[in-house]
Design an enzyme around this catalytic site. Structure first.
Site, PDB file in Angstrom:
ATOM      1  N   GLU A 249      44.273  68.693 -17.984  1.00  0.00           N
ATOM      2  CA  GLU A 249      43.978  67.363 -17.439  1.00  0.00           C
ATOM      3  C   GLU A 249      44.207  66.269 -18.482  1.00  0.00           C
ATOM      4  OE1 GLU A 249      40.009  67.948 -15.755  1.00  0.00           O
ATOM      5  OE2 GLU A 249      40.926  68.679 -13.895  1.00  0.00           O
TER       6      GLU A 249
ATOM      7  N   ASP B  25      38.111  75.569  -9.129  1.00  0.00           N
ATOM      8  CA  ASP B  25      37.239  74.645  -9.841  1.00  0.00           C
ATOM      9  C   ASP B  25      35.871  74.521  -9.186  1.00  0.00           C
ATOM     10  OD1 ASP B  25      36.330  72.786 -11.600  1.00  0.00           O
ATOM     11  OD2 ASP B  25      37.527  71.121 -10.832  1.00  0.00           O
TER      12      ASP B  25
ATOM     13  N   GLU C 267      28.626  69.486  -8.829  1.00  0.00           N
ATOM     14  CA  GLU C 267      29.762  68.594  -8.557  1.00  0.00           C
ATOM     15  C   GLU C 267      30.281  68.723  -7.121  1.00  0.00           C
ATOM     16  OE1 GLU C 267      33.005  69.039 -11.312  1.00  0.00           O
ATOM     17  OE2 GLU C 267      34.274  67.634 -10.220  1.00  0.00           O
TER      18      GLU C 267
HETATM   19  O1  GCW Z   1      35.851  70.063 -12.236  1.00  0.00           O
HETATM   20  C1  GCW Z   1      36.607  69.290 -13.079  1.00  0.00           C
HETATM   21  C2  GCW Z   1      35.856  68.023 -13.160  1.00  0.00           C
HETATM   22  C3  GCW Z   1      36.165  67.244 -14.405  1.00  0.00           C
HETATM   23  C4  GCW Z   1      35.963  68.161 -15.596  1.00  0.00           C
HETATM   24  C5  GCW Z   1      36.910  69.339 -15.464  1.00  0.00           C
HETATM   25  C6  GCW Z   1      36.753  70.371 -16.582  1.00  0.00           C
HETATM   26  C7  GCW Z   1      35.103  67.615 -17.744  1.00  0.00           C
HETATM   27  O2  GCW Z   1      36.124  67.267 -12.006  1.00  0.00           O
HETATM   28  O3  GCW Z   1      35.307  66.146 -14.434  1.00  0.00           O
HETATM   29  O4  GCW Z   1      36.133  67.514 -16.820  1.00  0.00           O
HETATM   30  O5  GCW Z   1      36.647  70.008 -14.268  1.00  0.00           O
HETATM   31  O6  GCW Z   1      36.120  71.384 -16.334  1.00  0.00           O
HETATM   32  O7  GCW Z   1      37.275  70.177 -17.657  1.00  0.00           O
END
Ligand code: GCW
Length: 686
Positions: free
Chosen positions: A293, A372, A400
């Site tokens: 990311e 995720d 989340e």
């Molecule tokens: O689930 C995603 C989240 C991000 C997070 C990323 C990760 C910290 O939306 O906010 O970043 O995973 O795990 O690195």
């Protein structure tokens, strides 16, 4: 702060029933701790003092020699001599956190003997003792030999120096304010107590997305501040880790590159490690989100993850530090038109081939599922795929994608499914918990980490009942064989007391909550039908035409992602047989994961007997009703729970009830319009 909300599961209420209280007061009124032991066990001694005062209404008398007669509690440390990885502080040896509690008859009286294999072991024994008392156990029921199953038991904070928390749903950070570490660390201390009471032994204190200020935590100016926090945790047997910016040599080192094979870069990290250990001799190590990311990483220099991780590991190795390297690596700039790229494959494709290439003090941190932290995902196939690499399983306690602590969603049952999943690596019966525990593949160090759900709100977790997730996480990874229900029961008693009705109802609510949340949000493993970025509330196509690799492919005829080997992305081949065959087969694939692995027509019949479309309608109607049911169960407890906590929970449950209806109507309407198939039962769809 002394409110019941704040005190979470450490309420230490006066033991009801004067007989038991008297028995304990007699047994524990005198505590024998040798001077040397007590020097290393101040947190344990403080906790006992506090606990006894408020539960027994007595001030325990501490002495360094056994009294001539009568009952007493004796505390001692019997150290395990082993070469730990961390020279100055805690090692990561199996057994060093163990403790035993024995009740021994001694003349006229009794002696309760608590022996820890280290000061941390003593602390865990003390928390066990206090927990047992709060649960109303009798002294002989406290006898126990305990040794945590996992060596690394970690919490990851996603806190930023500006005081915000990435994916935080309970206020701001307790660690930072306005770019600085808070001056008053007393709340951090209370957090350390909470964590240690459930066996956590490691914490990373800043977000894995490392911004500008946090990049500087490892400088001469930053470290004295970080050291203050490390000290708080040290007293509770918790090693402090930092998330680092892989590009730090470029950003703050004045070196024109962060190439892991560049000698100047290597030198810079070695000096940085020396500097860190001068300030924090028992520093745990680094957590690294690299090439993920948009975070920098070794790819920019044509290097791989092993090059990157090993370079950092080499710098930390002389000090006994660890590198925890995250496997959350995927293409986040995908073209939704491209049907050949499958995000679910990414972690395995990136890291599988690197097995055996990492140094001994590197651990790969793998999210529980391939995507995720969705409400429902299969288990990551990386577990069992790397027999020569240390591994850490990553869970997400912060909710989340599971209702953001506004909806009730007790996650321990989900985590248990992951830990109990039979990977069939090596042979049948090799569960994820056997792999991350480390001995199966002889890992040097391994364990479990999770993203925290706390913030600076009075009750720590936004939803007071979400405290159960933090508690449950610690208890479960200490002993993955505990049942989700037993943990829920225990948490409820410690938090609300032993009233039978309260215990039954709250446990029932907790245990029902994940299935309820799943039923009105994400049918059959499909995931991602949430408002982009915020991840709260329904938006069926929110992620459908985006770059994140998160699609459901719903059209007028059907829905789901074909990940089979025969006609799909081939993701299923990452599993061992028979899991591979189970998921490949439309017939055998479990209903709850059907749409994760297959694209099927709405008329497809599930094992349950229902069609896919009817299942969507039924679960959404049923789920919204069940959400309403939760608030009804709670309202039956009015008067049995203090007003503050009662009302805080009540208002969250009311929000959940209304929001579940919104979910229901958006999802049902969407699929009704898409498919044109009416609800068999003719209920209202808009
Ligand atoms: O689930 C995603 C989240 C991000 C997070 C990323 C990760 C910290 O939306 O906010 O970043 O995973 O795990 O690195």
């Amino acid at each position: 702060m002394e409110s019941t909300l704040y005190k979470t599961w450490l309420q230490y209420n006066e033991i009801p029933g004067s007989e038991l209280r008297r028995e304990y007061a007699d047994l524990l009124g005198r505590v024998v701790v040798e001077r040397e032991t007590s020097r290393h066990c101040t947190a344990a001694v403080n906790e006992l003092t506090e606990g006894f005062k408020s539960m027994l209404r007595t001030n325990a008398v501490f002495m360094d020699e056994a009294p001539a007669s009568g009952s007493y509690l004796r505390i001692g440390v019997k150290v395990v001599e082993a070469a730990g990885t961390n020279r100055e502080g805690r090692g990561w040896e199996k057994g060093e956190d163990a403790f035993s509690l024995k009740l021994i008859k001694a003349g006229e009286g009794k002696r309760l003997e608590l022996i820890g294999r280290s000061p941390s072991g003593v602390l865990y024994g003390v928390f066990h003792l206090l927990r047992g008392m709060a649960l109303g156990l009798r002294p002989e029921e406290l006898e126990r030999e305990e040794c945590p199953v996992n060596r690394l038991r970690m919490i990851n904070q996603w806190d930023n120096a500006d005081g915000s928390i990435e994916r935080g749903y309970a206020g701001n950070s307790i660690f930072y304010e306005g770019g600085k570490i808070v001056a008053d660390t007393s709340r951090i201390r209370d957090y350390a107590r909470m964590l240690s009471s459930v066996g956590i032994n490691a914490i990373s204190v800043n977000n894995v997305n490392v911004h500008e200020i946090e990049t500087r935590f490892i400088t001469e100016e930053g470290l004295p501040e970080v050291a203050r926090v490390a000290e708080v945790f040290r007293n509770y047997g918790i090693a402090l880790f930092l998330s680092i910016n892989f590009a730090a040599p470029l950003a703050i080192g004045g070196i024109g590159t962060a190439d892991p094979l560049d000698p100047n870069v290597q030198q810079w990290w070695a000096e940085t490690a020396n500097r860190i250990y001068r300030h924090i001799p028992d520093f745990g190590g680094f957590v690294v989100k690299a090439d993920s990311e948009h975070r920098p990483g070794p790819f920019a220099y044509g290097r791989d993850h092993a090059d990157g991780a090993n370079m950092l590991a080499e710098a930390l190795e002389p000090h006994g530090g660890l590198v925890i390297w995250r496997c959350f690596v995927y293409n986040c700039m995908q073209d939704w038109r491209d049907r050949s790229t499958d995000r679910a494959r990414a972690a395995y494709d990136h890291f599988g081939p690197l097995d055996g290439k990492f140094r001994d003090n590197v651990l790969l941190q793998i999210k529980n599922g391939p995507m995720d932290f969705q409400v429902r995902e299969p288990v990551s196939p990386l577990f069992g795929a790397m027999s020569r690499t240390n591994q850490v399983l990553e869970f997400q306690v912060t909710q989340e994608y599971t209702g953001q602590q506004r909806h009730l969603c007790y996650l321990v049952p989900q985590w248990k499914q992951v830990l109990d999943f039979d990977t069939h690596a090596v042979s049948a019966g090799v569960q994820v918990k056997n792999i991350v525990e480390g001995s199966l593949f002889g890992m040097k160090i391994s364990g479990v980490a999770a993203v925290s759900n706390i913030g600076n709100e009075e009750c720590w977790t936004g939803h007071p009942l979400a405290q159960a997730n933090l508690y449950g996480y610690g208890r479960l990874i200490w002993n993955p064989d505990l049942s989700a229900e037993a943990i829920a029961d225990e948490w409820t008693r410690l938090t609300f007391g032993n009233d039978k009705d309260v215990v039954e109802k709250v446990t029932q609510m907790l245990m029902a909550s994940w299935p309820i949340y799943e039923s009105y949000t994400s049918p059959l493993g499909v995931g991602w039908m949430v408002v982009p970025h915020y991840h709260y509330g329904p938006d069926v196509d929110g992620y459908e035409y985006s770059r994140w690799g998160t699609y459901h492919f719903a059209d007028r005829d059907g829905i789901g992602v074909d990940r089979t080997a025969a006609t799909g992305t081939g993701y299923v081949t990452q599993y061992y047989i028979p899991n591979r065959e189970t998921y490949e087969s439309l017939k055998k694939c479990p209903d709850e994961l059907l749409l994760f692995f297959h694209h099927v027509p709405y008329s497809h019949r599930l094992h349950s007997g229902s069609t896919v479309i009817q299942h969507i309608y039924d679960t959404h109607f049923g789920g919204a009703e069940a959400a309403e049911g939760l608030s009804l169960i709670w309202s039956a407890l009015a008067g049995k729970i203090d007003a503050e906590r009662y009302e805080a929970v009540e208002s969250r449950l009311a929000e959940q009830r209304d929001h579940a209806k919104h979910w229901r109507d958006v999802i049902n309407t969407y699929f009704h319009r898409k498919s044109g198939v009416p609800d068999e039962r003719g209920r209202e769809i808009y």
